[in-house]
Design an enzyme around this catalytic site. Structure first.
Site, PDB file in Angstrom:
ATOM      1  N   SER A 114       0.832  -1.200   0.000  1.00 24.42           N
ATOM      2  CA  SER A 114       0.000   0.000   0.000  1.00 24.42           C
ATOM      3  C   SER A 114       0.870   1.256   0.000  1.00 24.42           C
ATOM      4  O   SER A 114       1.677   1.458  -0.891  1.00 24.42           O
ATOM      5  CB  SER A 114      -0.962  -0.023   1.186  1.00 24.42           C
ATOM      6  OG  SER A 114      -1.858   1.052   1.139  1.00 24.42           O
ATOM      7  N   ASP A 256      -2.777   6.015  -4.097  1.00 25.52           N
ATOM      8  CA  ASP A 256      -1.639   5.462  -3.367  1.00 25.52           C
ATOM      9  C   ASP A 256      -0.975   4.389  -4.218  1.00 25.52           C
ATOM     10  O   ASP A 256      -1.297   4.217  -5.395  1.00 25.52           O
ATOM     11  CB  ASP A 256      -2.090   4.909  -2.013  1.00 25.52           C
ATOM     12  CG  ASP A 256      -2.996   3.686  -2.147  1.00 25.52           C
ATOM     13  OD1 ASP A 256      -3.590   3.489  -3.227  1.00 25.52           O
ATOM     14  OD2 ASP A 256      -3.121   2.925  -1.163  1.00 25.52           O
ATOM     15  N   ASP A 258      -0.970   1.016  -4.468  1.00 27.19           N
ATOM     16  CA  ASP A 258      -1.720  -0.054  -5.124  1.00 27.19           C
ATOM     17  C   ASP A 258      -3.045   0.435  -5.699  1.00 27.19           C
ATOM     18  O   ASP A 258      -3.872  -0.367  -6.135  1.00 27.19           O
ATOM     19  CB  ASP A 258      -1.945  -1.237  -4.180  1.00 27.19           C
ATOM     20  CG  ASP A 258      -2.826  -0.904  -2.982  1.00 27.19           C
ATOM     21  OD1 ASP A 258      -2.668   0.200  -2.428  1.00 27.19           O
ATOM     22  OD2 ASP A 258      -3.657  -1.743  -2.588  1.00 27.19           O
ATOM     23  N   ASP A 260      -5.836   1.747  -4.559  1.00 25.18           N
ATOM     24  CA  ASP A 260      -7.161   1.490  -3.991  1.00 25.18           C
ATOM     25  C   ASP A 260      -7.626   2.654  -3.122  1.00 25.18           C
ATOM     26  O   ASP A 260      -8.743   2.647  -2.617  1.00 25.18           O
ATOM     27  CB  ASP A 260      -7.185   0.179  -3.207  1.00 25.18           C
ATOM     28  CG  ASP A 260      -6.388   0.221  -1.910  1.00 25.18           C
ATOM     29  OD1 ASP A 260      -5.523   1.116  -1.756  1.00 25.18           O
ATOM     30  OD2 ASP A 260      -6.603  -0.662  -1.053  1.00 25.18           O
TER      31      ASP A 260
END
Length: 497
Positions: A114, A256, A258, A260
């Site tokens: 993340s 961010d 990734d 999501d």
């Protein structure tokens, strides 16, 4: 074959934590053996509940960290060892691989850390019907796995694993939003795309163009940049202001690592808070019932825009559990959002005869697009759209390299004694900043409400050695200043013996 390995013991031995967000830890600790074992434990649990069997496909994707390809290979080896087939989805957003898995009724894994620095990584696990939730986590931690003799003395795979053919999930993910919003939804808007090292950067550019917008690529990086949507770095704040002024942008879009969690800046280059973005997105989509963590802006209740607001602990699994309860109670239109901007929809959304299927996992694209489309439809700027909400402002930051044990000890100390004693202790600690402590909410961490309307919320991070601080006030500068002052106080606070 080696002896069975307890996942609970492996967590302690490796230092790689396993929770409802998946497994996360230092790259040096996330050996192939550890990643293989955790993946096997996940699939064993799915087999126990009838969601995994020999021959089923398992989707795997990853973010752009240097360590992600190696971890993906270890996860793929585990899938094959367990009798599954690998659908390698490449480097795509977490919600893209999750949507692919949900749509086909197969499990999926996303290799990502993340927003945290790239000396760390993680694996996020999805069931065939949604994210891993708390009961799944406990069941996975209770597994024991028998590992094959595939690893060397350092815990790395001894032999290269066979490559799987690449499955295209990006096209369907883009089509999901083009089909719903329409090919001219962003026509006339000049939109900057802060690409940095986000795995969804190319998808975001392609999507803006497919929706008729003018996409301006900005800040692409070959080096991983840990962009945290809850605590935007000062340099990213400055960049957005500079880009907006120089390029006359209507907005700046980003995510961010990734992809999501969203970042959306208004026409002045000011990044919107994730919970404000969530409120505006829910309004734009006509949602009636909301699940949102206790840390999010209280303007959601004050606005009167939503029939039902359900507060939860922090983390998408808790939001999903609350959304599921709302659906079970008969709510027809349900969404959830977090302070980091992650937005989830538990029920299909309908607009102008088009239907957007549910996607009960964090998604960065939907909140960004729905708010941009709504502002364009209303003929207002993003700053004007935000001004339509009650004047409540949140701010969040963190103390980095603050051990979790130290965070928990601080919270335990502050919560000692009767409610009167707790409020007196909190007033003594924070009174010079916020006045008299009025009441506390301990849904997740310690959330302190003061008589003047300010809020200070302290919470140990669940996935990093950090102490999170959330503040809320009726003035944006006040919320930021209060946060800074509260963190300085905490940093220098000593628990009396």
């Amino acid at each position: 074959m080696t002896q069975p390995v307890s996942i609970a013991d492996l967590m302690v031995q490796s230092g790689v934590a396993f929770g409802t967000s998946g497994a996360r830890g230092l790259v040096s600790a996330m050996t192939d053996r550890v990643c293989f074992a955790y993946s096997c434990a996940f699939l064993q649990h799915l087999a126990d509940i009838g969601q995994f069997w020999p021959g089923i496909h398992v989707a795997i994707a990853g973010d752009l960290r240097p360590s992600s390809p190696r971890v993906m290979a270890a996860c793929a080896a585990a899938v094959r060892h367990m009798g599954g087939e690998v659908d390698l989805c490449g480097f795509v957003p977490s919600p893209a691989v999750a949507a692919y898995g949900f749509g086909r009724g197969i499990p999926s894994l996303m290799v990502t850390g993340s927003h945290i620095p790239d000396d760390r990584n993680g694996i996020k696990f999805n069931r065939i019907d949604g994210e891993v939730l708390k009961p799944d986590e406990l069941a996975i931690r209770a597994q024991s796995v028998t590992l094959p003799d595939l690893f060397d003395g350092d815990g790395m795979l001894k032999d290269a694993q066979p490559a799987a053919p690449l499955v295209d999930v990006a096209t369907a993910y883009i089509a999901r939003y083009v089909d719903f919003f329409g090919g001219q939804a962003l026509a006339g808007l000049k939109l900057g795309i802060y690409e940095h090292s986000a795995v969804g950067r190319d998808i975001l550019v392609a999507l803006v163009k497919a929706l008729g917008g003018d996409a301006v690529s900005l800040g692409r990086s070959d080096r991983f940049i840990p962009v945290d949507t809850e605590a935007v770095r000062p340099q990213d704040q400055a960049l957005a202001r500079e880009w907006s002024a120089a390029l006359k942008l209507d907005a700046i879009l980003s995510t961010d690592g990734d992809s999501d969690r969203p970042l959306l800046a208004d026409e002045h280059g000011l990044w919107m808070r994730g919970d404000v973005l969530g409120m505006l997105s829910a309004r734009a989509l006509g949602v009636g019932a909301i699940a949102t963590p206790v840390s999010c802006n209280s303007a959601v209740e004050m606005s009167g825009l939503f029939a039902t607001v359900r507060r939860t602990r922090i983390g998408s699994p808790f939001v999903i559990e609350a959304m599921n309860r709302l659906v079970a109670e008969g709510q027809k239109s349900v969404c959830g959002y977090e302070a980091n901007g992650g937005f989830l929809i538990a029920t299909p959304v309908e607009a102008e005869g088009r239907i957007l299927p549910a996607l009960p996992t964090r998604d960065a694209l939907l909140p960004i697009l729905s708010v941009l489309v709504d502002a364009r439809r209303r003929g207002v700027t993003l700053s004007m759209l935000q001004a339509q909400l009650p004047a409540r402002y949140t701010f969040s930051e963190r103390l980095e390299n603050y051990p979790t044990a130290q965070s928990r000890a601080l919270i335990a100390h502050l919560e000692q004694g009767s409610e009167a004693a707790i409020l007196a202790r909190l007033t003594a600690m924070f009174g010079a900043l916020a006045g008299e402590a009025d009441w506390t909410d301990r849904t997740d961490g310690l959330r302190i409400h003061f008589t003047g309307g300010d809020i200070i919320h302290l919470r140990p991070s669940g996935n990093a050695p950090e102490l999170r601080c959330y503040t809320e006030s009726d003035n944006a500068q006040r919320a930021a200043t209060l946060n800074d002052q509260a963190l300085k106080l905490v940093r220098n606070y000593t628990i009396a013996a």
